[in-house]
Scaffold this motif. Structure first.
Motif, mmCIF file in Angstrom:
data_model
loop_
_atom_site.group_PDB
_atom_site.id
_atom_site.type_symbol
_atom_site.label_atom_id
_atom_site.label_comp_id
_atom_site.label_asym_id
_atom_site.label_seq_id
_atom_site.Cartn_x
_atom_site.Cartn_y
_atom_site.Cartn_z
ATOM 1 N N GLU A 5 34.127 41.373 34.477
ATOM 2 C CA GLU A 5 34.820 41.141 34.732
ATOM 3 C C GLU A 5 34.543 39.463 34.820
ATOM 4 N N ILE A 35 31.898 38.254 36.361
ATOM 5 C CA ILE A 35 31.586 38.242 37.569
ATOM 6 C C ILE A 35 30.203 38.637 38.589
ATOM 7 N N SER A 48 32.830 45.946 41.202
ATOM 8 C CA SER A 48 34.702 45.523 41.494
ATOM 9 C C SER A 48 35.171 46.854 42.360
ATOM 10 N N GLU A 77 31.237 36.373 51.452
ATOM 11 C CA GLU A 77 31.133 37.038 50.040
ATOM 12 C C GLU A 77 32.556 37.152 49.146
ATOM 13 N N GLN A 78 33.055 36.586 48.189
ATOM 14 C CA GLN A 78 34.417 36.675 47.865
ATOM 15 C C GLN A 78 34.325 37.877 46.612
ATOM 16 N N TYR A 79 33.112 38.151 46.650
ATOM 17 C CA TYR A 79 33.845 39.779 45.644
ATOM 18 C C TYR A 79 32.231 40.736 46.630
ATOM 19 N N GLY A 96 35.386 42.243 49.066
ATOM 20 C CA GLY A 96 34.509 40.768 49.749
ATOM 21 C C GLY A 96 34.829 40.650 51.257
ATOM 22 N N ARG A 153 27.998 39.748 41.110
ATOM 23 C CA ARG A 153 28.243 40.485 41.605
ATOM 24 C C ARG A 153 26.857 40.075 43.054
#
Length: 877
Positions: free
Chosen positions: A829, A831, A715, A709-711, A719, A833
């Motif tokens: 942002e 995104i 925030s 998972e990139q994130y 990730g 999540r």
């Protein structure tokens, strides 16, 4: 699970009051049960010593390492004299400093600090509402130097030092007698006076539990004998045992673990200057609780009226403030018959002052007399005073309550109860009392309940029930059973009070379910004269009947059998629901019962009794049995507890395995090791792994696939690789696995923020290090360390390891669930999540010759308070 500190972090999701300092990675685990009667306690301590003394008597001394530590870490859960529970974690130094948290099961949390000179706390409104309801608004959210006995019913920093705990362990170990109790492989129980010690038989000796009373100190006034040189440090608590309403309090402390010198130094700093900011700068000193004197108004209404013989009658009202503080007063005046209610504001009235309404008029309601005659009629003047400083923020709710209780005549008694709570608590209390009156409870009983609920004297073991009533009232029409609540609050019988608390806790637990069910609480009399509780939980797609009982003498199986008979009684309170509901038995064990973090010993007790009992004869008369209370509950289905043969038990185990939501590779790995057989993805058999000499070498663990998972879920989180599960066939002699590596698991906090100078998070093993789990991200998740990791999973994992040998094997499966707040919409942002970790489900399938034990299926919620729950609850968002 093993934690290696990386830095002080805070979870970005909303958290309650911070837990205390996490135990450091010395490989110790403790479960300590405390019995308290205001100042009387019974303590159960569980720990495992990872330091390895070299020789001599120290090897046989289960208190050696802890006695020499500069500080001790432990987690705890205790039941107070009124039946309510609290839990948290604590670090206590050898020289009388302590730092930790207190979380009430029925609501409220506080940070706690202590020095040899006294205690300070930072509590929320509900926490203070239990202990000092009249001061709750003024003290909430501030560091407060408390009055004695407010935070704890015993002197924590003086009584729970490393020496005190070690001395008691040594005394029982050397002076006691071995009990003929089957606790499983490698364990022995020793009894001395009112104390019971459970320790390992292997050397170095490790304590599993210690149970008994605390008097003036841990020695209880008795002389001590030691297997090794006694310590020179001593501590006492300067109070006398007191019997309080509801009997003596009880509980569970977990985790006396040796802490290093730097931890002791940090605790001393925190305790000495609890209000210091994160960067170490001094803040305002704590306020003194004894100096906070609530100033509330107290109003008296006087009706100015006389005999009226004219067509129009006039009258007025005067309101005097006899209290200690100013208050705004609004009066609702009425005459019946004659004048409908009229509301008038009198403004703020100072102490000793008064204010009057203007002259009010109404037509004479007496019948028109015949010429030369007179007529008369009796009228009722009413002047109801409302003040937000006394009655809360809902004037209509308050006025309606007064009328329900009997009008202006009953207002002074109601106001007397409300004067004992902060205005911020009064609103919820008025709502609860109104609902109680609406349920048909008589006005006098409602007022009696109000009197009882608002009383608080922690030094005598008495705690206010106002936060409890607020919690029930906040559920609105989803909660039914206010008559049962009134019955419990107004009882003067200590056992009835404890029975009531067990039932209302179960009701509150049901109300918090995500399905938002309607919950009904019904008293259910027991043959012994006590009162169980029947909790009916109704959702759109389910109906559950839960019989809640207490194991008064620690006999959990017998209590379960009796509860099942009550639940299935055709003339009992469940008769109207029984044909359609899922039947559950919930047993609250005696707090002096030796704790079983993994549930293995409890499962053994149930299995020995239930198959031949009325609960199982002719087919199970129930669906599930849950044992525990509050945040610590384990549950078994009927199929496993009623299994009378190994074949029946294996079938129940197979049903559980096939119902698990695990990655297929986990089952394939177990099949490859020879532990299970798979046909078409379904587990069809469980096979013990044994060599010719009956020995067993545990096969390598199996890990599910990772995904990236990139994130993070927030925030402020990183990730990374997300683990999906781990499993292993456990047998023989297990060796430790690895500490977490340098690569962090997914959702690791990126913000280094100190909260009480403690680490909140760990790279937590799915397959514990002590069970051979590796330290790679395929086996790691980010979880709360003081609670989920250390307080609950670690003792569970250690007891599982202690139960494994060449005869007793087990299949161990751990699955993480990421079901946190749904993030379907992009954040600031842009995104979307993924959801955060909500819990870890652990399933243990015991495998042994003869009759195997029922499987253990438990969920460890990833929350700041932690706990245990039935395994399937992990699958619910």
């Amino acid at each position: 699970m093993v934690y290696r500190p990386q830095g002080p972090y805070q979870w970005p999701h909303p958290i309650p009051a911070p837990r205390p300092r996490q135990p450091v990675p010395w490989g110790w685990v403790v479960a300590l049960a405390v019995t308290v009667a205001s100042v009387l306690a019974a303590v159960t301590i569980v720990y495992i010593d990872a330091s390895k003394p070299s020789k001599g008597l120290i090897l046989a001394d289960p208190g050696a390492a802890i006695a020499e530590a500069p500080a001790v870490d432990f987690v705890y859960s205790y039941t107070l004299a009124d039946g309510s529970t609290a839990n948290g974690a604590m670090t206590v130094t050898e020289d009388g400093y302590a730092s930790g948290t207190i979380t009430d099961a029925l609501g409220g949390a506080a940070e706690y600090r202590a020095t040899p000179e006294g205690e300070t706390v930072l509590g929320d409104q509900s926490w203070w509402g239990r202990r000092a309801p009249e001061q709750a608004g003024a003290l909430a959210g501030k560091w407060v130097a408390t009055d004695p006995g407010i935070a704890f019913p015993l002197d924590v920093a003086g009584s729970l030092t490393p020496d005190a705990l070690a001395d008691r362990i040594r005394t029982v170990n050397t002076e006691g007698r071995v009990l003929d109790t089957d606790l499983g492989a490698g364990l022995v129980a020793i009894e001395w006076e009112e104390w019971t010690l459970v320790r390992t038989t292997d050397l170095p000796s490790e304590t599993v539990s210690l149970t008994g009373p605390i008097g003036d100190d841990l020695t209880g006034g008795a002389s001590l004998g030691h297997a090794s040189a006694p310590s020179t440090r001593h501590s006492t608590v300067s109070t006398e045992p007191v019997f309080v309403q509801g009997g003596s309090g009880t509980g569970t402390l977990g985790g006396p673990a040796p802490a290093p010198a730097e931890a002791a130094e940090t605790v001393a700093e925190e305790a000495t200057d609890p209000a210091a900011t994160a960067d170490g700068e001094a803040a305002e000193p704590p306020i003194q609780q004894s100096e906070v004197v609530p100033l509330w108004p107290s109003f008296q209404a006087t009706i100015n009226a006389g005999t009226c013989s004219t067509p129009t009658c006039s009258w007025s009202g005067t309101v005097s403030n006899n209290g200690t503080g100013p208050g705004s007063a609004t009066v609702t005046a009425s005459v019946s018959p004659g004048m409908p209610p009229v509301t008038t504001s009198l403004g703020t009235i100072a102490p000793g002052g008064s204010a009057s309404t203007g002259t009010m008029s109404f037509g004479n309601p007496a019948p028109t007399p015949a010429p030369g005659q007179t007529s008369s009629i009796m009228v009722l003047y009413s002047l109801i005073v409302y003040s937000p400083e006394l009655h809360g923020s809902n004037p209509e709710r308050y006025r309606s309550l007064v009328e329900k209780l009997g009008g202006q005549e009953k207002q002074p008694r109601l106001d007397q109860a409300l004067s004992k709570v902060d205005p911020n608590l009064a609103t919820g209390l008025v709502d609860a009392l109104s609902r109680m009156a609406d349920s048909g409870t008589e006005g006098e009983t409602v007022l009696d309940a109000a009197d009882t609920a608002t009383e608080a004297d922690p030094q005598a073991g008495e705690y206010s029930d106002v936060p409890l009533l607020e919690s029930l009232a906040s559920a609105g029409d989803r909660f039914n059973g206010w008559d049962a609540v009134a019955q419990g609050l107004t009882s003067t019988d200590p056992d009835t009070v404890l029975d009531f608390q067990a039932g209302v806790q179960a009701a509150i637990d049901a109300l918090t379910l995500p399905s938002q069910p309607t919950v009904t609480l019904i008293p259910s009399p027991r043959p012994d004269g006590g009162t169980d509780s029947l909790v009916i939980t109704q959702s759109p797609d389910s109906l559950e009947c839960t019989q809640v009982t207490r194991a008064l003498d620690g006999d959990v199986p017998s209590a379960a059998v009796a509860a099942a008979e009550s639940l299935n009684d055709p003339s009992g309170p469940a008769a109207d629901y029984r044909a359609e509901c899922t039947a559950r038995i919930r047993v609250n064990p005696s707090p002096t019962t030796i704790p079983s973090p993994s549930g293995l010993s409890t499962a053994r007790q149930l299995q020995e009794i239930l198959p031949g009992s009325t609960m199982c004869a002719g087919g199970p008369s129930f669906d599930q049995v849950a044992v525990g209370s509050g945040t610590e509950v384990m549950e078994w289905p009927a199929a496993t507890l009623c299994a009378a043969t190994p074949t029946e038990m294996e079938q129940a185990q197979l049903e559980l395995l096939n119902g698990l939501d695990v990655d297929e590779s986990i089952l394939q790995g177990l099949a490859g090791a020879g532990a299970i057989t798979l046909e078409g993805g379904e587990v069809t058999g469980i096979t013990p792994i044994r060599e010719e000499n009956n020995k067993c070498k545990p096969p390598a663990p199996t890990y599910g696939p990772e995904h990236y998972e990139q994130y993070g879920s927030h925030s402020l989180n990183l990730g990374g690789n997300v683990a999906s599960g781990a499993a292993r066939y456990l047998c023989g002699k297990l060796t430790n696995g690895q500490y977490p590596g340098s690569e962090k698991p997914w959702d690791w906090p990126n913000l280094q923020l100190r909260v009480g100078k403690q680490f909140l998070f760990a790279a937590c093993h799915l397959l514990a290090r002590q069970l051979g789990g590796n330290g790679n991200t395929e086996n790691l998740v980010t979880c709360y360390h003081p609670s989920t990791n250390n307080a609950y999973m670690n003792p569970f994992e250690q007891e599982v390891r202690d139960s494994i040998n060449d005869e007793h094997h087990a299949i161990y499966i751990a699955t993480p669930y990421f079901l946190g707040d749904s993030n379907e919409e992009p954040d600031d942002e842009g995104i979307v999540r993924p959801p955060y970790l909500t819990g870890i489900r652990v399933t243990v399938i015991p495998i042994m010759s003869g009759m195997p034990l029922p499987p253990i299926d438990v969920c460890f919620p990833n929350t700041l308070t932690g706990g245990t729950a039935p395994g399937a609850s992990c699958t619910v968002p």
